[in-house]
Enzyme design. Sequence first.
Site, PDB file in Angstrom:
ATOM      1  CB  CYS A   2      -0.645   0.048   1.350  1.00 15.68           C
ATOM      2  SG  CYS A   2      -1.629   1.435   1.771  1.00 15.68           S
ATOM      3  CG  HIS A   3       1.744   5.495  -1.948  1.00 16.03           C
ATOM      4  ND1 HIS A   3       1.719   5.952  -3.296  1.00 16.03           N
ATOM      5  CD2 HIS A   3       2.882   5.782  -1.737  1.00 16.03           C
ATOM      6  CE1 HIS A   3       2.762   6.351  -3.623  1.00 16.03           C
ATOM      7  NE2 HIS A   3       3.384   6.576  -2.800  1.00 16.03           N
ATOM      8  CB  THR A   4       0.440   3.805   4.276  1.00 19.25           C
ATOM      9  OG1 THR A   4      -0.712   4.143   3.750  1.00 19.25           O
ATOM     10  CG2 THR A   4       0.752   4.091   5.620  1.00 19.25           C
ATOM     11  CG  HIS A  45      -0.178  -1.499   6.124  1.00 22.94           C
ATOM     12  ND1 HIS A  45       0.662  -1.178   5.436  1.00 22.94           N
ATOM     13  CD2 HIS A  45      -1.583  -0.740   5.686  1.00 22.94           C
ATOM     14  CE1 HIS A  45       0.210  -0.183   4.661  1.00 22.94           C
ATOM     15  NE2 HIS A  45      -1.295  -0.280   4.590  1.00 22.94           N
ATOM     16  CD  GLU A  46      -3.565  -3.493   0.894  1.00 29.09           C
ATOM     17  OE1 GLU A  46      -4.058  -2.400   0.842  1.00 29.09           O
ATOM     18  OE2 GLU A  46      -3.471  -4.171  -0.290  1.00 29.09           O
ATOM     19  CB  CYS A  60      -9.125  -2.051  23.151  1.00 29.35           C
ATOM     20  SG  CYS A  60     -10.388  -0.711  23.493  1.00 29.35           S
ATOM     21  CB  CYS A  70     -11.318   2.812  24.569  1.00 27.79           C
ATOM     22  SG  CYS A  70     -11.453   2.845  22.865  1.00 27.79           S
ATOM     23  CB  CYS A 103     -13.829   0.429  21.212  1.00 33.59           C
ATOM     24  SG  CYS A 103     -12.329   0.069  20.344  1.00 33.59           S
ATOM     25  CB  CYS A 129      -9.134   1.824  19.415  1.00 31.57           C
ATOM     26  SG  CYS A 129      -8.510   0.953  20.516  1.00 31.57           S
ATOM     27  NE  ARG A 137      -6.701   7.591  18.594  1.00 31.46           N
ATOM     28  CZ  ARG A 137      -7.210   8.474  18.962  1.00 31.46           C
ATOM     29  NH1 ARG A 137      -6.645   9.693  18.519  1.00 31.46           N
ATOM     30  NH2 ARG A 137      -8.377   8.342  19.507  1.00 31.46           N
ATOM     31  CB  CYS A 149      -4.817  -1.373   4.125  1.00 33.34           C
ATOM     32  SG  CYS A 149      -4.362   0.195   4.268  1.00 33.34           S
ATOM     33  NE  ARG A 191      -3.185  -1.896  -2.044  1.00 31.51           N
ATOM     34  CZ  ARG A 191      -3.062  -0.730  -2.161  1.00 31.51           C
ATOM     35  NH1 ARG A 191      -2.666  -0.056  -2.914  1.00 31.51           N
ATOM     36  NH2 ARG A 191      -3.429  -0.258  -0.992  1.00 31.51           N
TER      37      ARG A 191
HETATM   38  P1  NAD Z   1      -1.226   5.062  -5.034  1.00 29.70           P
HETATM   39  O1  NAD Z   1       0.169   5.329  -5.114  1.00 29.70           O
HETATM   40  O2  NAD Z   1      -1.482   3.555  -5.681  1.00 29.70           O
HETATM   41  O3  NAD Z   1      -2.366   6.055  -5.597  1.00 29.70           O
HETATM   42  C1  NAD Z   1      -2.224   7.425  -5.543  1.00 29.70           C
HETATM   43  C2  NAD Z   1      -2.498   8.079  -6.766  1.00 29.70           C
HETATM   44  O4  NAD Z   1      -2.589   9.181  -6.549  1.00 29.70           O
HETATM   45  C3  NAD Z   1      -1.666   7.727  -7.875  1.00 29.70           C
HETATM   46  O5  NAD Z   1      -2.481   7.475  -9.061  1.00 29.70           O
HETATM   47  C4  NAD Z   1      -1.112   9.213  -8.302  1.00 29.70           C
HETATM   48  O6  NAD Z   1      -0.884   9.384  -9.568  1.00 29.70           O
HETATM   49  C5  NAD Z   1      -2.196  10.058  -7.599  1.00 29.70           C
HETATM   50  N1  NAD Z   1      -1.887  11.555  -7.117  1.00 29.70           N
HETATM   51  C6  NAD Z   1      -0.632  12.015  -6.635  1.00 29.70           C
HETATM   52  N2  NAD Z   1      -0.586  13.167  -6.404  1.00 29.70           N
HETATM   53  C7  NAD Z   1      -1.721  13.722  -7.022  1.00 29.70           C
HETATM   54  C8  NAD Z   1      -2.440  15.000  -7.249  1.00 29.70           C
HETATM   55  N3  NAD Z   1      -1.745  16.248  -6.782  1.00 29.70           N
HETATM   56  N4  NAD Z   1      -3.316  15.009  -7.888  1.00 29.70           N
HETATM   57  C9  NAD Z   1      -4.032  14.081  -8.221  1.00 29.70           C
HETATM   58  N5  NAD Z   1      -3.773  12.913  -8.167  1.00 29.70           N
HETATM   59  C10 NAD Z   1      -2.693  12.665  -7.633  1.00 29.70           C
HETATM   60  O7  NAD Z   1      -1.474   4.889  -3.527  1.00 29.70           O
HETATM   61  P2  NAD Z   1      -2.849   4.185  -2.613  1.00 29.70           P
HETATM   62  O8  NAD Z   1      -2.219   2.840  -2.206  1.00 29.70           O
HETATM   63  O9  NAD Z   1      -3.978   3.940  -3.513  1.00 29.70           O
HETATM   64  O10 NAD Z   1      -3.040   5.164  -1.204  1.00 29.70           O
HETATM   65  C11 NAD Z   1      -3.615   6.343  -1.665  1.00 29.70           C
HETATM   66  C12 NAD Z   1      -3.324   7.443  -0.477  1.00 29.70           C
HETATM   67  O11 NAD Z   1      -4.200   6.511   0.783  1.00 29.70           O
HETATM   68  C13 NAD Z   1      -1.994   7.198   0.312  1.00 29.70           C
HETATM   69  O12 NAD Z   1      -1.477   8.706   0.772  1.00 29.70           O
HETATM   70  C14 NAD Z   1      -1.993   6.326   1.376  1.00 29.70           C
HETATM   71  O13 NAD Z   1      -0.923   6.532   2.448  1.00 29.70           O
HETATM   72  C15 NAD Z   1      -3.291   6.687   1.993  1.00 29.70           C
HETATM   73  N6  NAD Z   1      -4.179   5.370   2.731  1.00 29.70           N
HETATM   74  C16 NAD Z   1      -4.902   5.929   3.804  1.00 29.70           C
HETATM   75  C17 NAD Z   1      -5.242   5.099   4.571  1.00 29.70           C
HETATM   76  C18 NAD Z   1      -6.407   5.621   5.521  1.00 29.70           C
HETATM   77  O14 NAD Z   1      -6.897   4.920   6.488  1.00 29.70           O
HETATM   78  N7  NAD Z   1      -6.553   7.104   5.874  1.00 29.70           N
HETATM   79  C19 NAD Z   1      -5.472   3.745   4.287  1.00 29.70           C
HETATM   80  C20 NAD Z   1      -4.669   3.355   3.210  1.00 29.70           C
HETATM   81  C21 NAD Z   1      -4.084   4.324   2.445  1.00 29.70           C
HETATM   82 ZN    ZN Z   2      -2.632   0.753   3.613  1.00 31.61          ZN
END
Ligand code: NAD
Ligand code: ZN
Length: 379
Positions: A47-49, A69-70, A99, A102, A105, A113, A117, A177, A372
């Site tokens: 995942c991107h994270t 994490h995925e 949990c 809390c 939850c 959580c 969290r 995720c 993915r």
């Molecule tokens: P990914 O890299 O597969 O997709 C991100 C997309 O955003 C890409 O296609 C990229 O070209 C595009 N992008 C980047 N900058 C941009 C902009 N300025 N304008 C338009 N498009 C733009 O990533 P992903 O795995 O799909 O994750 C996406 C985001 O979600 C990441 O920041 C990740 O960390 C976050 N995330 C958050 C949670 C949460 O619970 N909040 C969970 C999972 C992932």
């Molecule tokens: Zn993720």
Amino acid sequence: MATAGKVIKCKAAVAWEAGKPLSIEEVEVAPPQAMEVRVKILFTSLCHTDVYFWEAKGQTPVFPRIFGHEAGGIIESVGEGVTDVAPGDHVLPVFTGECKECAHCRSAESNMCDLLRINTDRGVMIGDGKSRFSINGKPIYHFVGTSTFSEYTVMHVGCVAKINPEAPLDKVCVLSCGISTGLGASINVAKPPKGSTVAIFGLGAVGLAAAEGARIAGASRIIGVDLNPNRFEEARKFGCTEFLNPKDHKKPVQEVLAEMTNGGVDRSVECTGNISAMIQAFECVHDGWGVAVLVGVPHKDAEFKTHPMNFLNERTLKGTFFGNFKPRTDLPNVVELYMKKELEVEKFITHSVPFAEINKAFDLMAKGEGIRCIIRMES
Ligand code: NAD
Ligand code: ZN
């Protein structure tokens, strides 16, 4: 099991330094302590994270570390006090826990959580402040309580969701995720009314799942916004009806969207992690009723700047982790949506590699290719 209570030696992909390819090493995985479980990971994905914290540009560097994490796996053994799951149970790890005790939850509105969290800076178990991974006695740190780039990992029991054992782990692992996050961001948080117009910023797995969620909720126009034009063809399969590449326009995206929609979109979901896209996603919603939802993980020092009048004009800004799903309570039901064929996950899975080639998954994400990539622990 024969391994219960003993140290397990297995392979893990260790990130020794920021941005350097992972290296497959033999690690020692200590037995689970009180309220912990040890899980045999069968499939994991990127995942991107993971990439943000591995690059550690604008994020706190914690190394050496095992990312991931995925994933999907099977409980190998459990620590003292664990009664909810048992060896042999099929589970999905989740980066934010539940949990069940809390105030969060117990609240129907929150999944934040108090105990479990998401904490991206912590590299140790919360029970005793130690890592369960080591090489030659030196600790290797955890990531978001999951560290799934290892054949075996140790997690707090509150960070695993027990799922239907019939569910194929090589498919449903992506629900642990990205897909649930995007889906929930639309269905649980943005809640687009039937016939509404939704803008999705970022068409990676998370954004495409958000588009799918908007389609399921009944949105009639779904505008995908991405800087990578290769994303657009794929996005059609996920309900996107129109596309907008900010690079094709001189005007700010907010203005282009306002022109396309007679004043602004009804809902927007930001899935990029880019601060400019977050601001655009907020400013492009219609005054009076528009709701924007932030999902992307920002740079540590990012600041969100917008004129307060944008709020006074009755726009709402929200954010969410894991699409507001409670991991242990709700994730098993998301898996059931897949089992009932109400949610397709196969279309999110475009690549698959054996564990030894995990760095290929990083290359694919860097190039913006595919959605993915499943990493198979047993090749
Ligand atoms: P990914 O890299 O597969 O997709 C991100 C997309 O955003 C890409 O296609 C990229 O070209 C595009 N992008 C980047 N900058 C941009 C902009 N300025 N304008 C338009 N498009 C733009 O990533 P992903 O795995 O799909 O994750 C996406 C985001 O979600 C990441 O920041 C990740 O960390 C976050 N995330 C958050 C949670 C949460 O619970 N909040 C969970 C999972 C992932
Ligand atoms: Zn993720």
